[in-house]
Scaffold this active site. Structure first.
Site, PDB file in Angstrom:
ATOM      1  CG  HIS A 168      -2.051  -1.128   1.182  1.00 59.30           C
ATOM      2  ND1 HIS A 168      -2.227  -1.856   2.163  1.00 59.30           N
ATOM      3  CD2 HIS A 168      -2.776  -1.306  -0.023  1.00 59.30           C
ATOM      4  CE1 HIS A 168      -3.351  -2.677   1.678  1.00 59.30           C
ATOM      5  NE2 HIS A 168      -3.432  -2.361   0.436  1.00 59.30           N
TER       6      HIS A 168
ATOM      7  NE  ARG B  48      -3.517   4.297   3.461  1.00 56.15           N
ATOM      8  CZ  ARG B  48      -4.917   4.428   3.418  1.00 56.15           C
ATOM      9  NH1 ARG B  48      -5.634   5.530   2.632  1.00 56.15           N
ATOM     10  NH2 ARG B  48      -5.658   3.539   3.933  1.00 56.15           N
TER      11      ARG B  48
ATOM     12  NE  ARG C 224      -9.519  -5.528   1.241  1.00 57.89           N
ATOM     13  CZ  ARG C 224      -8.505  -5.370   2.050  1.00 57.89           C
ATOM     14  NH1 ARG C 224      -7.315  -5.921   1.691  1.00 57.89           N
ATOM     15  NH2 ARG C 224      -8.850  -4.698   3.087  1.00 57.89           N
TER      16      ARG C 224
ATOM     17  CG  HIS D  40       0.068  -4.617   4.925  1.00 54.04           C
ATOM     18  ND1 HIS D  40      -0.647  -3.876   3.862  1.00 54.04           N
ATOM     19  CD2 HIS D  40       0.437  -5.878   4.362  1.00 54.04           C
ATOM     20  CE1 HIS D  40      -0.588  -4.865   2.781  1.00 54.04           C
ATOM     21  NE2 HIS D  40      -0.018  -5.871   2.974  1.00 54.04           N
ATOM     22  CB  SER D  41       1.460   0.548   8.817  1.00 57.72           C
ATOM     23  OG  SER D  41       1.141   1.470   7.743  1.00 57.72           O
TER      24      SER D  41
HETATM   25 ZN   LIG Z   1      -1.710  -2.130   3.960  1.00 58.93          ZN
END
Ligand SMILES: [Zn+2]
Length: 400
Positions: A158, A160, A232, A284-285
């Site tokens: 992701h 960001r 996804r 991830h975060s």
């Molecule tokens: Zn993520």
């Protein structure tokens, strides 16, 4: 855009909130089934009043955590830019400066430096091109020839989630540039993909208004909205659960499974190595969890005991340096059912036995950790990686 923390203490309340998941203008940063853990959501101006009305109508309490998200983004960026300016003066092309969030260009020059300086243990390569034709770089760290089992670490799915990329860089630096850490990869090889979604990462670096970009940057037919949620888009129960078929949604699943250059590149890199890699960790975060399969169902995976054993040790190791204890579990139970993520795909469609996601917890502003969080977070995740490394050749948790 506002950031809200919402408290739901009944199923009815949770269900009222959940109807907004995947809708335009809503970005659920954290939503869990636990009544003790509040929900964090970003809402655009256009949808704010309507959402607050719904909350009030359902007797749901909430706090405005950030009144104007763009202001925080701006502050955050200024701080980073100041550091980057210093970096240019202090450190030429080679060393990575973990006092700021590196740009993708800086990451590429750093890994190239690592290869030229530490060629005996480092091999840099590309696993493929992104939609915008950027090389998705990867690194193999190996103490020598021979057929060794391997650990795969991946960050930056992701755009960001900069802290996942900076943590991957910290891990790299520690493993390669700190000779004391050589023993970690004496008997195993380690692959690192620091930034799986370079387009999204670069776009999130571009301006304040794009800082929160999460998805890929591919164009969508019949829509002006760009990008697919790369987590996804994997071919595992694709489209089930909290996922959206709206290209304007933050959690858009894509036009088909593996529609994205980045997810395809990951698949084509992993499949030939599935008998070598035994443990996979996706960074991830920012929810603060250690997750294992499945995301789409609460049926236990066959190796649950082993997953749990490793996850518990990881939790202990991280808590020792940070004092923060991450909950462990599957996304389905802990957060919400999702589908098409890399962790589930690896667990279901490869022979890689151990597959995990670490949702790194946030900093002062939660979803936007500042530069002061880079090193402490990197250090915490590195402790986790040491444990994962021990799981690779069965030194720990060698149970079924
Ligand atoms: Zn993520």
């Amino acid at each position: 855009m506002q950031s809200l923390t919402v408290y739901s203490d009944t199923d009815t309340k949770l269900n009222a909130i959940k109807t907004y998941v995947g809708q335009r203008g809503f970005d659920f940063l954290k939503i869990t089934k636990s009544r003790q853990i509040p929900i964090d959501v970003l809402v655009t101006k256009e949808r704010l009043q309507e959402f607050k009305n719904t909350l009030r109508a359902n007797n749901i309490s909430y706090n405005i955590t950030i009144d104007d998200v763009s202001e925080i983004i701006h502050k955050n960026k200024e701080q980073t830019e100041q550091q980057n300016g210093k970096r240019v003066r202090r450190a030429p092309r080679s060393r990575i400066n973990l006092e700021s969030f590196a740009t993708y260009t800086q990451i590429v020059s750093y890994v190239n430096f690592l290869q030229s300086r530490y060629g005996e243990i480092v091999e840099v390569f590309s696993i493929g091109k992104s939609y915008m034709n950027v090389d998705i770089i990867a690194l193999k760290i190996s103490s020598g020839t021979g057929d060794k089992p391997a650990l795969l670490i991946e960050g930056g799915n992701h755009g960001r989630e900069w802290i996942s990329v900076s943590s991957a860089l910290y891990i790299m630096q520690q493993l390669i540039e700190n000779p004391r850490n050589r023993e970690i990869f004496e008997n195993i090889d380690i692959f690192i993909i620091p930034c799986l979604n370079p387009d999204g990462y670069m776009y999130s670096h571009q301006s304040d208004s794009t800082r929160l970009w999460r998805k890929t940057r591919s164009t969508n037919r019949f829509s002006l909205c760009r990008g697919t949620d790369a987590n996804r888009n994997f071919d595992i129960q694709w489209g089930y659960g909290e996922a959206s078929v709206d290209p304007c949604s933050e959690i858009y699943i894509g036009r088909e499974a593996f529609s994205e250059a980045e997810t395809k590149a990951f698949r084509d890199f992993v499949l030939p190595l599935q008998d070598k890699i035994t443990t996979y960790v996706s960074l991830h975060s920012y929810a603060g969890f250690i997750l294992y399969p499945w995301s789409f169902t609460n049926i236990s995976p066959p190796n649950l005991r082993r997953l749990n054993c490793v996850a518990r040790r990881v939790r202990t190791a991280m808590a020792r340096v940070s004092g923060i204890t991450y909950p462990i579990g599957n996304s389905h139970d802990l957060l919400y059912p999702t589908s098409g993520d890399s962790m589930d795909w690896v667990a279901a469609h490869t022979r890689i036995n151990l597959s995990f996601t670490i949702e790194i917890s946030g900093g002062d502003y939660g979803f936007l950790p500042g530069i002061q969080h880079i090193i402490p977070t990197g250090n915490k995740i590195f402790e986790a990686i040491k444990v994962f490394a021990q799981s690779v050749d069965g030194r720990i948790c060698n149970i079924n």
